[in-house]
Scaffold this active site. Structure first.
Site, short mmCIF file in Angstrom:
data_model
loop_
_atom_site.label_atom_id
_atom_site.label_comp_id
_atom_site.label_asym_id
_atom_site.label_seq_id
_atom_site.Cartn_x
_atom_site.Cartn_y
_atom_site.Cartn_z
N SER A 106 0.82 -1.21 0.00
CA SER A 106 0.00 0.00 0.00
C SER A 106 0.86 1.27 0.00
O SER A 106 0.55 2.24 -0.70
CB SER A 106 -0.92 -0.02 1.22
OG SER A 106 -1.59 1.20 1.37
N SER A 107 1.94 1.25 0.76
CA SER A 107 2.79 2.45 0.86
C SER A 107 3.39 2.83 -0.49
O SER A 107 3.58 4.01 -0.78
CB SER A 107 3.92 2.21 1.86
OG SER A 107 3.39 2.01 3.15
N GLU A 133 6.62 -7.00 -12.09
CA GLU A 133 6.26 -6.16 -13.24
C GLU A 133 6.03 -4.76 -12.71
O GLU A 133 4.91 -4.37 -12.40
CB GLU A 133 5.01 -6.73 -13.90
CG GLU A 133 5.18 -8.17 -14.36
CD GLU A 133 3.87 -8.93 -14.41
OE1 GLU A 133 2.84 -8.41 -13.93
OE2 GLU A 133 3.88 -10.06 -14.91
#
Length: 197
Positions: A106-107, A133
């Site tokens: 998330s960060s 990727e």
């Protein structure tokens, strides 16, 4: 059933999930996932060499993508709109009745950095370093450092062991990889048959 932190630890101790080098549980283990770190090697597209990518034609990976090694303590700068391949520092090996999913952090997502476009599923029997990727969807360049926590893996118990674990599949293309691997799409069975006819 997604494994909790308790079960992840147990599966590691039983050898059903193998992570090399051994993770630091204090910083890498979450409530139902374990963070993997960024490796030192990246593959960057050589845009000027090919006008397009033909998925039916096998292209030499070294021509299509340039390998870039980044030393510990140095940074790889992801430009806005850029797409590159990288790999996890850790190697993952799964038992024949365990699958894994690679998830972004998330960060990093809040800065526009994605770590997998589509390939988030790791079949039972997988072994190797996961190819990432990486994309920068944001408007600002972001520096990424080898050794930083880049992604998280969750694990699921299958109802029974797979009859065809990934490492034994005749058509597997990426088992045992130890760095970022370019696409081997041209090796897909249906494309080979089409070219031969």
């Amino acid at each position: 059933m997604i494994l909790s932190d308790v079960d992840i630890r147990r599966y590691i101790s039983e050898g059903k999930i193998k992570i090399t080098p051994e993770p630091d549980f204090r910083t890498q283990l979450g409530s139902c996932s374990i963070d993997f770190r960024l490796g030192n090697t990246f593959r960057v597209f050589e845009h000027s060499k090919y006008p397009f990518i033909d998925l039916k034609e096998k292209v030499d990976a070294d021509d299509l993508m340039r390998k870039v090694d980044v030393s510990d303590g140095e940074a790889f700068t992801m430009q806005p709109g850029e797409f590159v391949l990288a790999a996890t520092h850790e190697k993952l090996e799964l038992a024949d009745d365990v699958m894994a999913r690679l998830e972004g952090r998330s960060s990093l997502g809040r800065l526009g950095i994605i770590v997998h476009s589509t390939a988030g599923l790791f079949d039972p029997g997988w072994v190797g370093n996961a190819t990432l990727e990486l994309g920068n969807l944001g408007r600002m360049p972001v520096k990424l450092y080898p050794g930083m926590r880049i992604c998280a893996f969750t694990f699921e118990q299958l109802s029974s062991p797979s009859s065809m674990p990934y490492r034994l599949k005749p058509a597997n293309k990426y088992a045992g990889q130890d760095g970022p691997e370019t696409s081997r799409f041209a090796e897909d069975v249906e494309l080979k048959k089409e070219k031969e006819s």
